[in-house]
Design a protein around this motif. Structure first.
Motif, PDB file in Angstrom:
ATOM      1  N   UNK A 173       0.836  -1.233  -0.105  1.00 41.88           N
ATOM      2  CA  UNK A 173       0.081  -0.034   0.190  1.00 41.88           C
ATOM      3  C   UNK A 173       0.921   1.268   0.096  1.00 41.88           C
ATOM      4  N   UNK A 174       1.817   1.358   0.707  1.00 46.87           N
ATOM      5  CA  UNK A 174       2.689   2.662   0.811  1.00 46.87           C
ATOM      6  C   UNK A 174       3.343   2.775  -0.724  1.00 46.87           C
ATOM      7  N   UNK A 175       3.931   1.862  -1.100  1.00 46.56           N
ATOM      8  CA  UNK A 175       4.511   2.217  -2.432  1.00 46.56           C
ATOM      9  C   UNK A 175       3.331   2.700  -3.362  1.00 46.56           C
ATOM     10  N   UNK A 176       2.214   1.953  -3.424  1.00 49.09           N
ATOM     11  CA  UNK A 176       1.147   2.099  -4.293  1.00 49.09           C
ATOM     12  C   UNK A 176       0.853   3.716  -3.877  1.00 49.09           C
ATOM     13  N   UNK A 177       0.908   4.331  -2.923  1.00 47.18           N
ATOM     14  CA  UNK A 177       0.501   5.730  -2.636  1.00 47.18           C
ATOM     15  C   UNK A 177       1.337   6.443  -3.424  1.00 47.18           C
ATOM     16  N   UNK A 178       2.697   6.127  -3.180  1.00 48.67           N
ATOM     17  CA  UNK A 178       3.860   7.032  -3.937  1.00 48.67           C
ATOM     18  C   UNK A 178       3.804   6.983  -5.096  1.00 48.67           C
ATOM     19  N   UNK A 180      -6.813  -2.579  -7.194  1.00 54.32           N
ATOM     20  CA  UNK A 180      -6.352  -2.679  -5.739  1.00 54.32           C
ATOM     21  C   UNK A 180      -6.727  -3.796  -4.998  1.00 54.32           C
ATOM     22  N   UNK A 181      -5.710  -4.669  -4.455  1.00 58.85           N
ATOM     23  CA  UNK A 181      -5.942  -5.746  -3.872  1.00 58.85           C
ATOM     24  C   UNK A 181      -6.164  -5.224  -2.259  1.00 58.85           C
ATOM     25  N   UNK A 228       1.792  -4.823   5.093  1.00 50.59           N
ATOM     26  CA  UNK A 228       1.494  -3.448   5.635  1.00 50.59           C
ATOM     27  C   UNK A 228       0.187  -2.867   5.746  1.00 50.59           C
ATOM     28  N   UNK A 229      -0.241  -1.719   5.169  1.00 52.36           N
ATOM     29  CA  UNK A 229      -1.488  -1.344   5.214  1.00 52.36           C
ATOM     30  C   UNK A 229      -2.408  -2.199   4.077  1.00 52.36           C
ATOM     31  N   UNK A 262      -5.385   1.862   2.300  1.00 46.83           N
ATOM     32  CA  UNK A 262      -4.835   2.542   0.985  1.00 46.83           C
ATOM     33  C   UNK A 262      -5.929   3.416   0.171  1.00 46.83           C
ATOM     34  N   UNK A 263      -7.075   2.788  -0.090  1.00 48.54           N
ATOM     35  CA  UNK A 263      -8.059   3.405  -0.914  1.00 48.54           C
ATOM     36  C   UNK A 263      -8.451   4.778   0.048  1.00 48.54           C
ATOM     37  N   UNK A 264      -8.471   4.756   1.301  1.00 48.22           N
ATOM     38  CA  UNK A 264      -9.035   5.852   2.195  1.00 48.22           C
ATOM     39  C   UNK A 264      -7.842   6.920   2.093  1.00 48.22           C
ATOM     40  N   UNK A 265      -6.599   6.547   2.003  1.00 45.68           N
ATOM     41  CA  UNK A 265      -5.627   7.419   1.842  1.00 45.68           C
ATOM     42  C   UNK A 265      -5.554   8.135   0.358  1.00 45.68           C
ATOM     43  N   UNK A 266      -5.948   7.325  -0.589  1.00 44.33           N
ATOM     44  CA  UNK A 266      -5.838   7.958  -1.933  1.00 44.33           C
ATOM     45  C   UNK A 266      -7.003   8.962  -1.911  1.00 44.33           C
TER      46      UNK A 266
END
Length: 241
Positions: free
Chosen positions: A4-9, A21-22, A27-28, A33-37
């Motif tokens: 998730x972290x690398x996905x956000x970056x 998105x799986x 990690x998260x 991850x979706x919430x942060x996106x």
């Protein structure tokens, strides 16, 4: 992206058109991850499709509430996934096209020299361009949602009420009627009023021209012209004498 972290970056940098998105990740998880996106301005408008072995309705609802546009459960069929990707990419492109058209229209309205006011069948104002702000001496923030009648003299109000009862595409409002500024001051105006359908509901657009200054200039010109004629007659009479 492997987590998730690398996905956000990567999403913030690459700005992809769509994110698959799986849910279960190191990690998260996918939900976080979706919430942060959706919290980040750079990525909040990117459509997200969840792909997960979790098939419970609760998980699907949670993903959709977080802002995902779709949820595909494993094991999945490639044809189904490709069809959903195609659908959401098409929708995303349509949204962009609409946003671009709205931006162009907003630029045209902002640059228009004449006041433009749009209102619905109940007379509630939905658009009030910068030129209207100057002429009516009211900020758009104060006028959106207000009744169009507040900007019109009684005779002009009646003319527009009559027009709203008829099935006519346009109305030319000639000179001789008046509009109203914020302090209640009436001014001479001419205008056009047109009707269109938006989401099957009528929308009326009125383009107003303030002709008060023109009338005052005409009066000043007539006074000066009359004075000029008077002086000419006086000079001629004195010369003849």
């Amino acid at each position: 992206a492997e987590d998730g972290e690398s996905a956000l970056e990567r999403a913030a940098y690459a700005r992809p058109d769509l994110i698959l998105l799986d849910v279960m990740m190191p990690g998260i998880d996918g939900f976080e991850t979706c919430r942060r996106l959706k919290e980040q301005p750079e990525t909040r408008d990117i459509p997200v499709i969840f792909m997960s072995a979790l098939s419970d309705t609760v998980d699907k609802v949670k993903g959709l509430r977080l802002g995902a546009v779709d949820y595909v459960t494993k094991p999945f069929q490639h044809e189904e996934v490709l069809a959903r990707i195609h659908t959401h990419l098409t929708l995303q492109q349509l949204k962009r096209d609409v946003a671009e058209r709205e931006a162009r229209l907003a630029a045209i309205l902002a640059g228009a020299m004449d006041p433009i006011v749009a209102f619905d069948a109940d007379g509630r104002i939905s658009l009030f361009n910068p030129a209207a702000e100057k002429v009516f001496r009211q900020p758009a923030a104060n006028m959106i949602g207000e009744k169009i009648e507040s900007l019109l003299s009684d005779p002009l109000c009646q003319l527009i009420r009559d027009y709203l009862q008829r099935d006519e595409p346009a109305l030319w409002i000639p000179e001789g009627l008046e509009a109203r500024r914020s302090a209640g001051e009436l001014f001479a105006a001419e205008a056009t009023l047109s009707r269109t359908l938006l989401a099957e509901q009528p929308l009326y657009t009125m383009i107003v021209r303030d002709i008060q200054a023109r009338k005052e200039a005409e009066l000043a010109f007539n006074r000066l012209h009359g004075l000029n004629l008077y002086l000419r007659d006086e000079i001629e009479a004195e010369h003849d004498f």
